[in-house]
Design an enzyme around this catalytic site. Structure first.
Site, PDB file in Angstrom:
ATOM      1  N   CYS A   1      29.360  12.064 -14.615  1.00  0.00           N
ATOM      2  CA  CYS A   1      28.038  12.019 -15.097  1.00  0.00           C
ATOM      3  C   CYS A   1      27.164  11.662 -16.239  1.00  0.00           C
ATOM      4  CB  CYS A   1      28.098  13.897 -15.089  1.00  0.00           C
ATOM      5  SG  CYS A   1      28.960  14.825 -14.049  1.00  0.00           S
TER       6      CYS A   1
ATOM      7  N   HIS B   1      21.743  18.903 -20.029  1.00  0.00           N
ATOM      8  CA  HIS B   1      22.647  18.098 -19.450  1.00  0.00           C
ATOM      9  C   HIS B   1      22.852  19.465 -18.018  1.00  0.00           C
ATOM     10  CE1 HIS B   1      25.399  16.194 -17.049  1.00  0.00           C
ATOM     11  NE2 HIS B   1      26.668  17.275 -16.636  1.00  0.00           N
TER      12      HIS B   1
ATOM     13  N   GLU C   1      27.113  24.526 -23.083  1.00  0.00           N
ATOM     14  CA  GLU C   1      26.110  23.283 -23.798  1.00  0.00           C
ATOM     15  C   GLU C   1      24.748  23.906 -24.261  1.00  0.00           C
ATOM     16  OE1 GLU C   1      22.544  20.252 -22.429  1.00  0.00           O
ATOM     17  OE2 GLU C   1      23.932  21.336 -20.936  1.00  0.00           O
TER      18      GLU C   1
ATOM     19  N   LYS D   1      18.475  19.346 -12.950  1.00  0.00           N
ATOM     20  CA  LYS D   1      18.838  19.643 -11.592  1.00  0.00           C
ATOM     21  C   LYS D   1      18.450  20.759 -10.667  1.00  0.00           C
ATOM     22  CE  LYS D   1      22.811  17.297 -13.957  1.00  0.00           C
ATOM     23  NZ  LYS D   1      22.336  16.767 -15.477  1.00  0.00           N
TER      24      LYS D   1
ATOM     25  N   HIS E   1      22.402  17.974  -8.841  1.00  0.00           N
ATOM     26  CA  HIS E   1      23.455  16.906 -10.069  1.00  0.00           C
ATOM     27  C   HIS E   1      23.690  15.870  -9.327  1.00  0.00           C
ATOM     28  CE1 HIS E   1      25.957  15.173 -12.830  1.00  0.00           C
ATOM     29  NE2 HIS E   1      26.710  16.787 -13.291  1.00  0.00           N
TER      30      HIS E   1
ATOM     31  N   PHE F   1      33.481  14.783 -16.762  1.00  0.00           N
ATOM     32  CA  PHE F   1      34.603  15.243 -17.035  1.00  0.00           C
ATOM     33  C   PHE F   1      35.490  14.384 -17.136  1.00  0.00           C
ATOM     34  CE2 PHE F   1      34.556  17.472 -12.222  1.00  0.00           C
ATOM     35  CZ  PHE F   1      34.422  18.905 -12.855  1.00  0.00           C
TER      36      PHE F   1
END
Length: 407
Positions: free
Chosen positions: A163, A301, A312, A330, A335, A394
Site C-alpha cells: 500500500c 493512510h 498511525e 479512504k 483502499h 504490509f
C-alpha cells in the site's frame, strides 16, 4: 546546484478512481463527501463473506482504444488513462526523452490477468491462453506502458511495496530529479484487483469490512465502530519537474514536492510499528527543511483497521503533533492499495491549492485512542502550511510525502 538546492514542483495531475474518471470529478466528489463503495452484485461474489468494493466510476473500456485495451491488464489500462490526463494537465512538456523518467508503483500488478488466464488454462487448455499474458501480468507493465506512451527513455521504474507503492514512486521521482538524473518524472501508482481470491483472503485475515448491507457506511477510518477497510481500484499519477525546467517553459505548478521519507519496520509482515512511521515523517520533514509546526494538514493512510488507525494516530501525534487538521479519504474511495499513496498526494496538492480539506466520511464517534483533529461532518478551510500524506504497506513499508504551497 546541489541536491539540497534542487526544487521539485508538481505540474500535472491525473487519476481515475471510484469517485470519478478524472481529477476534477474525483476532487468534487471528495469535497461533497460522496462514496464510491457499492455492493458486488455478480454471481461470483454470492458465497463470499465480503460482497462490497469501491469500483472505478468510469470503466476504462469506454476510454481506451479497444484493440490496445485488449492487450493490457486493467491496472495497466488505468495507469495509462491517469498518465494521459496528468501529461495533458502539465501542458505536455517538451523534454529530451533521455531526461524523462516514469515511476509507477503497484501492489499486485496484473493479478487479474494472471488469475484469469490460469482459469483459461485449466478449463480450455494451452491454446486458449492469450499471447499477451506475460506483458499483462508483469508488475512493471503499468510503468512500461506509460513510458512507451510518453517516449520516456530516462528509466521506467516499479516500486512494489504493497500500500506504500504509489507514494514510494513519487518519492523516487523526487530523488531522480534531485540527483540530476531527470528533468521530468511521471510518478504514482495503479491497482485493480477486485477478485474473489483477495476478497476471501482479506476476509479470512479479518481486515476487510463485512458491512455488506451498508456499503457506503462500511469504510470508517478512526471511527470507534470500524471493522476494516474496503478494497478499491484506481490510478493516480503526478508530473514532477525540476523547478528551473518548469520555469523555462512557463509552466504553472500546483505546489512544491518539498520532501519525502521512506523507511521499513523490519518488525512484522502485516502489523505496523509506530517507530518506522514516525521516522518516515521525520525524514520527510528533514528532507524538506521544515519543522512539525509548519505542517497544517495531514492526509492519513487510515484504512479503518482496528490497530492500524491507532498506530498511525499515535505516530502522527509523536512526529508532527496534534495541531494539524487530519483527513482520511479512504472513507470515500475505499483502499486503492498501490495507488492509495499517490491518490493521497493528488488530494494533498489540491487541498493546498484550494485551502480546503475533505471531511472523513462515516466518522460518527471518534475512537478515544485517536488524539488528533480529524475533519468530519463537512469540508473545512485549512490554515496555510505544508501538507503531509502517509502511505504504509504490509511488509513494514512506510512512505511520507510533504507538499508546500508556492510563494
Amino acid at each position: 546546484m546541489t541536491v539540497a538546492d534542487t526544487t521539485v514542483v508538481v505540474t500535472g495531475l491525473g487519476a481515475t478512481t471510484p469517485l470519478g474518471g478524472d481529477v476534477p470529478s474525483t476532487w468534487a466528489a471528495m469535497l461533497a463527501g460522496e462514496s464510491g463503495i457499492t455492493a458486488i452484485e455478480e454471481e461470483w461474489a454470492a458465497g463470499l463473506p465480503v460482497r462490497i468494493a469501491a469500483r472505478l466510476r468510469v470503466d476504462p473500456a469506454g476510454v481506451l482504444d479497444r484493440v490496445q485495451a485488449r492487450r493490457m491488464d486493467r491496472c495497466e489500462q488505468i495507469a495509462l488513462i491517469a498518465a494521459r490526463e496528468a501529461w495533458a494537465d502539465a501542458g505536455r512538456p517538451e523534454v529530451d526523452p533521455e531526461r524523462l523518467a516514469v515511476v509507477v508503483g503497484t501492489g499486485t500488478g496484473g493479478a487479474l490477468s494472471m488469475l484469469g488466464q490460469d482459469d483459461v488454462l485449466e478449463t480450455s487448455g494451452v491454446r486458449r491462453v492469450s499471447p499477451h499474458t506475460v506483458p499483462m501480468l508483469m508488475a512493471n507493465g503499468p510503468a512500461a506502458w506509460v513510458s512507451i506512451e510518453l517516449g520516456a527513455r530516462g528509466g521506467a521504474h516499479t516500486p512494489v511495496s504493497a500500500c506504500a507503492s504509489g507514494a514510494e514512486a513519487i518519492a523516487l521521482g523526487l530523488d531522480l530529479i534531485r540527483l540530476g538524473r531527470a528533468d521530468v518524472v511521471v510518478a504514482g501508482g495503479s491497482e485493480a484487483c477486485i477478485h474473489p481470491l483477495p476478497l476471501a483472503g482479506f476476509a479470512q485475515a479479518r481486515v476487510h469490512s463485512t458491512r455488506n448491507d451498508a456499503p457506503r457506511a462500511a469504510s470508517r477510518p478512526f471511527d470507534a465502530a470500524r471493522d476494516g477497510f474496503v478494497i478499491g481500484e484506481g490510478a493516480a499519477l503526478v508530473v514532477l519537474e525540476c523547478a528551473e525546467f518548469a520555469a523555462a517553459r512557463a509552466a504553472r505548478p500546483y505546489a512544491q514536492l518539498a520532501g519525502a521519507g521512506l523507511t521499513s519496520d523490519a518488525h512484522h509482515i502485516t502489523a505496523a510499528h509506530p517507530a518506522g512511521q514516525v521516522r518516515a515523517m521525520r525524514l520527510a520533514l528533514a528532507s524538506a527543511g521544515l519543522a512539525p509546526t509548519d505542517v497544517a494538514q495531514v492526509h492519513a493512510h487510515a484504512t479503518a483497521t482496528l490497530r492500524g488507525d491507532l498506530t498511525e494516530a499515535e505516530s502522527v501525534a509523536e512526529a508532527i503533533g496534534r495541531h494539524p487538521a487530519v483527513t482520511a479519504t479512504k472513507s470515500m474511495t475505499g483502499h486503492l492499495f498501490g495507488a492509495a499513496g499517490s491518490l493521497g498526494a493528488v488530494t494533498a496538492v489540491l487541498a493546498l491549492r484550494d485551502r480546503l480539506l475533505p471531511a472523513t466520511r462515516n466518522l460518527e464517534r471518534l475512537d478515544p485512542g485517536v488524539k488528533l483533529d480529524v475533519v468530519t461532518g463537512a469540508t473545512r478551510e485549512v490554515a496555510p502550511g505544508a501538507a503531509l500524506t502517509n502511505a504504509f504497506g504490509f511488509g513494514g513499508h512506510n512512505a511520507s510525502l510533504l507538499f508546500a504551497a508556492l510563494s
